[in-house]
Design a protein around this motif. Sequence first.
Motif, PDB file in Angstrom:
ATOM      1  N   UNK A 210       0.799  -1.207   0.209  1.00 51.25           N
ATOM      2  CA  UNK A 210       0.034  -0.110  -0.023  1.00 51.25           C
ATOM      3  C   UNK A 210       0.866   1.496  -0.024  1.00 51.25           C
ATOM      4  N   UNK A 211       1.685   1.296   0.992  1.00 49.12           N
ATOM      5  CA  UNK A 211       2.842   2.090   0.904  1.00 49.12           C
ATOM      6  C   UNK A 211       4.238   1.304   1.239  1.00 49.12           C
ATOM      7  N   UNK A 212       5.411   1.882   0.804  1.00 45.52           N
ATOM      8  CA  UNK A 212       6.647   1.150   1.075  1.00 45.52           C
ATOM      9  C   UNK A 212       6.688   0.468   2.355  1.00 45.52           C
ATOM     10  N   UNK A 213       6.377   1.322   3.325  1.00 50.30           N
ATOM     11  CA  UNK A 213       6.337   1.023   4.655  1.00 50.30           C
ATOM     12  C   UNK A 213       5.199   0.462   5.628  1.00 50.30           C
ATOM     13  N   UNK A 214       3.966   0.197   4.882  1.00 52.81           N
ATOM     14  CA  UNK A 214       2.843  -0.155   5.395  1.00 52.81           C
ATOM     15  C   UNK A 214       3.042  -1.347   6.354  1.00 52.81           C
ATOM     16  N   UNK A 215       2.479  -1.296   7.479  1.00 56.71           N
ATOM     17  CA  UNK A 215       2.472  -2.194   8.618  1.00 56.71           C
ATOM     18  C   UNK A 215       1.353  -2.569   9.235  1.00 56.71           C
ATOM     19  N   UNK A 216       1.341  -3.970   9.922  1.00 60.01           N
ATOM     20  CA  UNK A 216       0.204  -4.365  10.585  1.00 60.01           C
ATOM     21  C   UNK A 216       0.665  -4.446  12.352  1.00 60.01           C
ATOM     22  N   UNK A 247      -7.321   1.746  -4.855  1.00 56.76           N
ATOM     23  CA  UNK A 247      -6.756   2.752  -5.734  1.00 56.76           C
ATOM     24  C   UNK A 247      -5.495   3.368  -5.242  1.00 56.76           C
ATOM     25  N   UNK A 248      -5.371   3.507  -3.789  1.00 52.54           N
ATOM     26  CA  UNK A 248      -4.279   4.102  -3.258  1.00 52.54           C
ATOM     27  C   UNK A 248      -3.070   3.300  -3.007  1.00 52.54           C
ATOM     28  N   UNK A 249      -2.917   1.886  -3.527  1.00 53.83           N
ATOM     29  CA  UNK A 249      -2.076   1.261  -3.259  1.00 53.83           C
ATOM     30  C   UNK A 249      -0.968   1.580  -4.260  1.00 53.83           C
ATOM     31  N   UNK A 250       0.380   1.527  -3.678  1.00 48.51           N
ATOM     32  CA  UNK A 250       1.478   2.220  -4.663  1.00 48.51           C
ATOM     33  C   UNK A 250       2.220   1.070  -5.509  1.00 48.51           C
ATOM     34  N   UNK A 251       2.265  -0.121  -4.782  1.00 43.13           N
ATOM     35  CA  UNK A 251       2.893  -1.309  -5.404  1.00 43.13           C
ATOM     36  C   UNK A 251       2.023  -2.196  -5.232  1.00 43.13           C
ATOM     37  N   UNK A 252       1.115  -2.648  -6.348  1.00 41.84           N
ATOM     38  CA  UNK A 252      -0.005  -3.565  -6.576  1.00 41.84           C
ATOM     39  C   UNK A 252       0.619  -4.839  -6.241  1.00 41.84           C
ATOM     40  N   UNK A 253       1.580  -5.296  -6.647  1.00 40.69           N
ATOM     41  CA  UNK A 253       1.777  -6.817  -6.689  1.00 40.69           C
ATOM     42  C   UNK A 253       2.261  -7.215  -5.082  1.00 40.69           C
TER      43      UNK A 253
END
Length: 304
Positions: A210-216, A247-253
Amino acid sequence: MNSESKQSFVLGDVEVIRVVEWQGAFAPARDLVPESGAGLWKDNEQWLAPDHWAPDSDRAVMALQTWVLRSGGRTVLVDTGVGNGRERPGSPQFHHWQGDFLGGLAQVGVLPQDVDVVVNTHVHGDHVGWNTMDVDGGWEPTFPNAQYLIPAADDFHFGPDNAYGNGLRDDDRLVYQDSIAPIHRAGQAVLWDGTHRIDEHLTLESAPGHTPGSSVLRLSSGDDRAVFVGDLLHSPVQILVPSCNSCFCLDADAAVASRRRVLERAATDRELIVPAHFGGAGAVEARREGEGFALTRWAAYGTE
């Protein structure tokens, strides 16, 4: 919609409290989740409406909310919403937004000085806005005693060293300058990568895409398990078909891979899935079904 009552549940030794900053129809459903297809929404209308989809307008219904965790004697906030008085020309709905988020926190017994840890699951404007507030015309940390946990990859991507997200959206620069940079100046920012242990119950884990640093954020206490998934999920239709990105995800895969991995573990370990943007109950259990997952049980809040 402001939080009008205390909505909470308890997982092991951790109390989880929901504070809603805003809730309503947000965007056309397939603008938000472009690959979802009209049939996916229509076939699930019975449970998607009205909490997650408004069929008459074909708009996705979403919430902006913060999860307050009382864990190990400390108060932890998971994401901080939009914030007041922000320049957000790319998000007209929240440009110069004014709400009563701090009042919502106060209703559940949380004052700014009470917060020990702020978790930003990623650096988007609707997750970091109340990191700061306007004090005499300048942005200062809202939570003066808190440690702010910010994914290092997002701090770099959206920060000045990467020209504020490569200059693709002006809002990215504005978000960093008013909601992240002041945290650094105050010495309250803690950058992390990979995993980060908050306490015996709470652990952050990278989930990029979603972003390069997205986290859970994973919660484990006693026999109870939960995963706060941030923007891995904008709508529960992405649980049914995890290959569907927002639509906001930067890197789809990478986003699809992270979503599948997190949902697989949630199904295996019976983790309660706690997202950032679902309305209604806002938390759900899932099990594997075909190429995706099925929703099995929504969380039941206790209210006061």
